[in-house]
Design an enzyme around this catalytic site. Structure first.
Site, PDB file in Angstrom:
ATOM      1  N   ASP A  71       0.846  -1.203   0.000  1.00 47.71           N
ATOM      2  CA  ASP A  71       0.000   0.000   0.000  1.00 47.71           C
ATOM      3  C   ASP A  71       0.880   1.251   0.000  1.00 47.71           C
ATOM      4  O   ASP A  71       0.369   2.372  -0.024  1.00 47.71           O
ATOM      5  CB  ASP A  71      -1.008  -0.022   1.158  1.00 47.71           C
ATOM      6  CG  ASP A  71      -0.346  -0.099   2.519  1.00 47.71           C
ATOM      7  OD1 ASP A  71       0.899  -0.138   2.593  1.00 47.71           O
ATOM      8  OD2 ASP A  71      -1.094  -0.122   3.519  1.00 47.71           O
ATOM      9  N   ASP A 110      -0.961  -6.104  -0.161  1.00 48.64           N
ATOM     10  CA  ASP A 110      -1.314  -5.510   1.135  1.00 48.64           C
ATOM     11  C   ASP A 110      -2.817  -5.384   1.285  1.00 48.64           C
ATOM     12  O   ASP A 110      -3.506  -4.938   0.354  1.00 48.64           O
ATOM     13  CB  ASP A 110      -0.723  -4.095   1.236  1.00 48.64           C
ATOM     14  CG  ASP A 110       0.522  -4.049   2.097  1.00 48.64           C
ATOM     15  OD1 ASP A 110       0.659  -4.893   3.006  1.00 48.64           O
ATOM     16  OD2 ASP A 110       1.353  -3.157   1.860  1.00 48.64           O
ATOM     17  N   LYS A 140      -0.725  -9.413   2.850  1.00 48.53           N
ATOM     18  CA  LYS A 140       0.044  -8.909   4.003  1.00 48.53           C
ATOM     19  C   LYS A 140      -0.862  -7.984   4.797  1.00 48.53           C
ATOM     20  O   LYS A 140      -1.661  -7.247   4.208  1.00 48.53           O
ATOM     21  CB  LYS A 140       1.294  -8.157   3.529  1.00 48.53           C
ATOM     22  CG  LYS A 140       2.101  -7.555   4.694  1.00 48.53           C
ATOM     23  CD  LYS A 140       3.487  -7.105   4.276  1.00 48.53           C
ATOM     24  CE  LYS A 140       3.570  -5.746   3.638  1.00 48.53           C
ATOM     25  NZ  LYS A 140       3.041  -4.637   4.439  1.00 48.53           N
ATOM     26  N   GLU A 208       9.823  -3.711  10.153  1.00 45.87           N
ATOM     27  CA  GLU A 208      10.154  -2.396   9.580  1.00 45.87           C
ATOM     28  C   GLU A 208      10.691  -1.473  10.669  1.00 45.87           C
ATOM     29  O   GLU A 208      10.062  -1.295  11.718  1.00 45.87           O
ATOM     30  CB  GLU A 208       8.907  -1.772   8.916  1.00 45.87           C
ATOM     31  CG  GLU A 208       9.207  -0.399   8.324  1.00 45.87           C
ATOM     32  CD  GLU A 208       8.185   0.104   7.319  1.00 45.87           C
ATOM     33  OE1 GLU A 208       7.239  -0.618   6.993  1.00 45.87           O
ATOM     34  OE2 GLU A 208       8.356   1.256   6.862  1.00 45.87           O
TER      35      GLU A 208
HETATM   36  O1  KIV Z   1       3.668  -1.052   1.540  1.00 48.95           O
HETATM   37  C1  KIV Z   1       4.857  -1.410   1.492  1.00 48.95           C
HETATM   38  O2  KIV Z   1       5.579  -1.158   0.520  1.00 48.95           O
HETATM   39  C2  KIV Z   1       5.401  -2.132   2.629  1.00 48.95           C
HETATM   40  C3  KIV Z   1       6.875  -2.381   2.648  1.00 48.95           C
HETATM   41  C4  KIV Z   1       7.581  -1.156   3.052  1.00 48.95           C
HETATM   42  C5  KIV Z   1       7.212  -3.530   3.496  1.00 48.95           C
HETATM   43  O3  KIV Z   1       4.675  -2.492   3.504  1.00 48.95           O
END
Ligand code: KIV
EC number: 2.1.2.11
Length: 291
Positions: A71, A110, A140, A208
């Site tokens: 995201d 995501d 995710k 992170e």
């Molecule tokens: O949204 C994203 O790109 C992420 C990464 C930074 C792990 O969650």
């Protein structure tokens, strides 16, 4: 424990067995079973974000085994200030494009802010859209202990989940963009979060902006792989946002980003050269004309 053990994973693997994630030549998609085997072998692996079919196809041809339709598309692709406004419709559209542009990488999408926080049933409804409409292999979501039940129901329903703890950008309004897990109490909470997502059945966990020593400890303690971003050198995998990594984002980069190209200059210079050619009459020439 709902997560398949690596040994069981190997037994069920249809091709590609024993090959590395990066540099392997398999023709089928990478699965979460391959990811489990990589942890058993001690193999490190790279993950990049992707938000469109063409960029994803470049990374797929380069052998990137796992792509995240993050995201972060909010800031890096759609022009929002943060990840918070990104919708499930937008994630579904971008994820479908990335799936269409690739044939080998495991595509992880995501779940955006607001699409899973209500509870496990909402999470299942949202994740099901990403799997059925976009064709992703995994989703995710952010949060440790607080997302345990969501992860458990998704995994029990057959949807592989990558968890995300430490700095969780969807919580920027309460958390800010700060290093997480500093100090004894915060470190213990991060360890509890890591164990909780593993117990819920997550196949991997993003760490992170976490102190390197703590990320190393989490990596030692867990049997699922850790994917670091600003989490030091010891994690099993590393992820970067592609527009940061290739120098397209512009502005000041966080310390943890390594820039492998300067696409912003390359594209800007090319756009200027085209404009000057058009204004000066150097493009098009006779050779660019059809008759
Ligand atoms: O949204 C994203 O790109 C992420 C990464 C930074 C792990 O969650």
């Amino acid at each position: 424990m709902t997560q398949l053990s690596a040994a069981q994973a190997g037994k069920n693997s249809s091709s590609d067995g024993g090959k590395t994630l990066y540099g392997g030549k398999g023709t089928r998609r990478i699965t979460v079973r391959d990811i489990a085997l990589a942890k058993e072998r001690g193999e490190k692996w790279p993950m990049l974000t992707a938000y469109d079919a063409m960029t994803a196809s470049v990374f797929d041809e380069a052998g990137i085994p796992v792509m995240l339709v993050g995201d972060s598309a909010g800031n890096c692709h759609l022009g929002y200030e943060s990840t918070v406004p990104v919708t499930l419709d937008e994630m579904t559209m971008l994820s479908a494009a990335v799936v269409r542009g690739t044939s080998r990488a495991l595509i992880v999408a995501d779940l955006p802010f607001g699409s899973y926080q209500e509870g496990p049933v909402q999470a299942l409804r949202s994740a099901t859209r990403l799997v059925k409409e976009a064709g992703v292999g995994a989703v995710k979501l952010e949060g440790g202990e607080r997302s345990h039940e969501q992860i458990r129901l998704l995994v029990e329903s057959g949807i592989p989940v990558m968890a995300h703890i430490g700095l969780t950008p969807q919580s920027v309004n309460s958390m800010g963009y700060r290093v997480q897990g500093r100090g004894e109490e915060a470190a213990q909470q991060l360890l509890r979060d890591a164990k909780s997502v593993q117990d819920a059945g997550a196949f991997a966990v993003v760490l992170e902006l976490v102190p390197a020593e703590l990320a190393a400890e989490v990596t030692r303690v867990l049997h699922i792989p850790t994917v670091g971003i600003g989490a030091g050198v010891e994690t099993d995998a590393q992820v970067l946002v592609w527009t940061d990594m290739l120098g397209l984002t512009g502005g000041k980069m966080p310390k943890f980003v390594k820039q492998y190209a300067d696409l912003r200059s390359v594209m800007g210079d090319a756009a200027k050269a085209f404009a000057e050619d058009v204004v000066g009459g150097a493009f098009p020439l006779e050779e660019h004309s059809v008759h």
